[in-house]
Write a protein that holds these residues in place. Sequence first.
Motif, PDB file in Angstrom:
ATOM      1  N   SER A  23      10.659   5.619 -12.439  1.00  0.00           N
ATOM      2  CA  SER A  23      10.020   6.263 -13.586  1.00  0.00           C
ATOM      3  C   SER A  23       9.528   7.666 -13.221  1.00  0.00           C
ATOM      4  CB  SER A  23       8.833   5.418 -14.066  1.00  0.00           C
ATOM      5  OG  SER A  23       8.143   6.064 -15.121  1.00  0.00           O
ATOM      6  N   THR A  24       9.297   8.470 -14.244  1.00  0.00           N
ATOM      7  CA  THR A  24       8.662   9.778 -14.056  1.00  0.00           C
ATOM      8  C   THR A  24       7.169   9.727 -14.377  1.00  0.00           C
ATOM      9  OG1 THR A  24       9.224  10.435 -16.320  1.00  0.00           O
ATOM     10  CG2 THR A  24      10.807  11.003 -14.578  1.00  0.00           C
ATOM     11  N   LEU A  83       3.481   3.704  -9.952  1.00  0.00           N
ATOM     12  CA  LEU A  83       2.584   2.905  -9.130  1.00  0.00           C
ATOM     13  C   LEU A  83       2.844   1.416  -9.324  1.00  0.00           C
ATOM     14  CD1 LEU A  83       0.142   2.762  -7.210  1.00  0.00           C
ATOM     15  CD2 LEU A  83      -1.328   2.752  -9.245  1.00  0.00           C
ATOM     16  N   ARG A  84       2.946   1.002 -10.556  1.00  0.00           N
ATOM     17  CA  ARG A  84       3.163  -0.414 -10.821  1.00  0.00           C
ATOM     18  C   ARG A  84       4.486  -0.891 -10.209  1.00  0.00           C
ATOM     19  NH1 ARG A  84       5.245  -4.313 -13.943  1.00  0.00           N
ATOM     20  NH2 ARG A  84       3.825  -5.981 -14.583  1.00  0.00           N
ATOM     21  N   ASP A  85       5.527  -0.057 -10.297  1.00  0.00           N
ATOM     22  CA  ASP A  85       6.836  -0.423  -9.764  1.00  0.00           C
ATOM     23  C   ASP A  85       6.782  -0.573  -8.245  1.00  0.00           C
ATOM     24  OD1 ASP A  85       9.684  -0.875  -9.862  1.00  0.00           O
ATOM     25  OD2 ASP A  85       9.951   1.165  -9.125  1.00  0.00           O
ATOM     26  N   VAL A  86       6.141   0.366  -7.553  1.00  0.00           N
ATOM     27  CA  VAL A  86       6.055   0.295  -6.097  1.00  0.00           C
ATOM     28  C   VAL A  86       5.238  -0.921  -5.662  1.00  0.00           C
ATOM     29  CG1 VAL A  86       5.144   1.445  -4.040  1.00  0.00           C
ATOM     30  CG2 VAL A  86       6.409   2.766  -5.747  1.00  0.00           C
ATOM     31  N   LEU A  87       4.123  -1.173  -6.345  1.00  0.00           N
ATOM     32  CA  LEU A  87       3.303  -2.335  -5.996  1.00  0.00           C
ATOM     33  C   LEU A  87       4.042  -3.639  -6.264  1.00  0.00           C
ATOM     34  CD1 LEU A  87      -0.225  -1.265  -7.323  1.00  0.00           C
ATOM     35  CD2 LEU A  87       0.720  -1.010  -5.019  1.00  0.00           C
ATOM     36  N   ARG A 100      -7.044  -2.322 -12.429  1.00  0.00           N
ATOM     37  CA  ARG A 100      -5.754  -2.772 -12.963  1.00  0.00           C
ATOM     38  C   ARG A 100      -4.841  -3.239 -11.842  1.00  0.00           C
ATOM     39  NH1 ARG A 100      -6.238   1.719 -16.530  1.00  0.00           N
ATOM     40  NH2 ARG A 100      -4.909   2.981 -15.174  1.00  0.00           N
ATOM     41  N   ALA A 101      -4.801  -2.481 -10.761  1.00  0.00           N
ATOM     42  CA  ALA A 101      -3.932  -2.845  -9.652  1.00  0.00           C
ATOM     43  C   ALA A 101      -4.387  -4.141  -8.994  1.00  0.00           C
ATOM     44  CB  ALA A 101      -3.905  -1.723  -8.618  1.00  0.00           C
ATOM     45  N   LEU A 106       6.249  13.603  -5.663  1.00  0.00           N
ATOM     46  CA  LEU A 106       5.507  12.368  -5.940  1.00  0.00           C
ATOM     47  C   LEU A 106       4.050  12.444  -5.481  1.00  0.00           C
ATOM     48  CD1 LEU A 106       8.274   9.783  -4.967  1.00  0.00           C
ATOM     49  CD2 LEU A 106       7.645  10.555  -7.263  1.00  0.00           C
ATOM     50  N   GLY A 107       3.436  13.598  -5.661  1.00  0.00           N
ATOM     51  CA  GLY A 107       2.064  13.784  -5.211  1.00  0.00           C
ATOM     52  C   GLY A 107       1.061  12.875  -5.904  1.00  0.00           C
ATOM     53  N   THR A 108       1.191  12.710  -7.210  1.00  0.00           N
ATOM     54  CA  THR A 108       0.247  11.857  -7.936  1.00  0.00           C
ATOM     55  C   THR A 108       0.376  10.403  -7.492  1.00  0.00           C
ATOM     56  OG1 THR A 108       0.282  13.327  -9.855  1.00  0.00           O
ATOM     57  CG2 THR A 108      -0.500  11.079 -10.216  1.00  0.00           C
ATOM     58  N   LEU A 109       1.604   9.947  -7.317  1.00  0.00           N
ATOM     59  CA  LEU A 109       1.819   8.587  -6.828  1.00  0.00           C
ATOM     60  C   LEU A 109       1.206   8.415  -5.447  1.00  0.00           C
ATOM     61  CD1 LEU A 109       3.052   5.762  -6.958  1.00  0.00           C
ATOM     62  CD2 LEU A 109       5.220   6.760  -6.173  1.00  0.00           C
ATOM     63  N   ALA A 110       1.375   9.397  -4.575  1.00  0.00           N
ATOM     64  CA  ALA A 110       0.795   9.317  -3.229  1.00  0.00           C
ATOM     65  C   ALA A 110      -0.717   9.173  -3.296  1.00  0.00           C
ATOM     66  CB  ALA A 110       1.178  10.556  -2.420  1.00  0.00           C
TER      67      ALA A 110
END
Length: 241
Positions: free
Chosen positions: A155-156, A162-166, A234-235, A97-101
């Motif tokens: 999701s992959t 990102l949206r799900d975690v937020l 967006r966030a 999950l590097g990109t998400l991090a």
Amino acid sequence: MNGPEIHVEVAPALHLFVPSARRTGATPLGTDGVSTLGHVIESLGVPLTEVGALVVDGREVPVSHIPKADETVSVRAVERPQRVPGAPLRFLLDVHLGTLARRLRLLGVDAAYEATDIGDPALAARSAAEKRVMLSRDRGLLRRRELWAGGYVYSTRPEDQLRDVLDRFRPELKPWTRCTACNGLLDEATKEEVADRLQGGTQRSYDVFAQCRECGRVYWKGAHHEQLVAIVERALAEFAG
């Protein structure tokens, strides 16, 4: 199993964890008469990190409940936003999950990340020691008892992750305050302070810089800045406040 038979209904949000035959309302399930309801639910494939209330015949019960014959169990998903009591909200992400991090760090969210596979026991131990929410797509990791807390990443696609975690945890957003490389905090820096780490073109073209307290990395509004601004905007539009 030869113990009491119960009926289990799994919330639609959790259907991806269970076989298709378990997605059609309350379905029968044999138990051994001694295992807790939490163990029974995990045996179906649902990590307890994803379970909200467990309702048995209309009353909420703990995961330690021992199922009895003919009980009807409703397995509900966690309510959103999910509150994680007992520590400041911060995360630990596994090697996938590097990109998400990096995107969480871009938004100022405390997101530790293991760039190498240190193994599930070590990840779970770090989650507990630092009181971090473990984010992963590894169901086995999320079943480890020593985790401080955890969340399955559904999701992959990084933008959906990102949206799900937020949406689920609603962390406080402080964009542009963390190093996307190491998670350290950023400080403003003058051109003179970072000149020895800048190429000639960068020195001539930019005047505003930030520097990481931990790793010393220098940041400026470079070629990818507009793309990063779009992610941040967006966030903030959807999850700030």
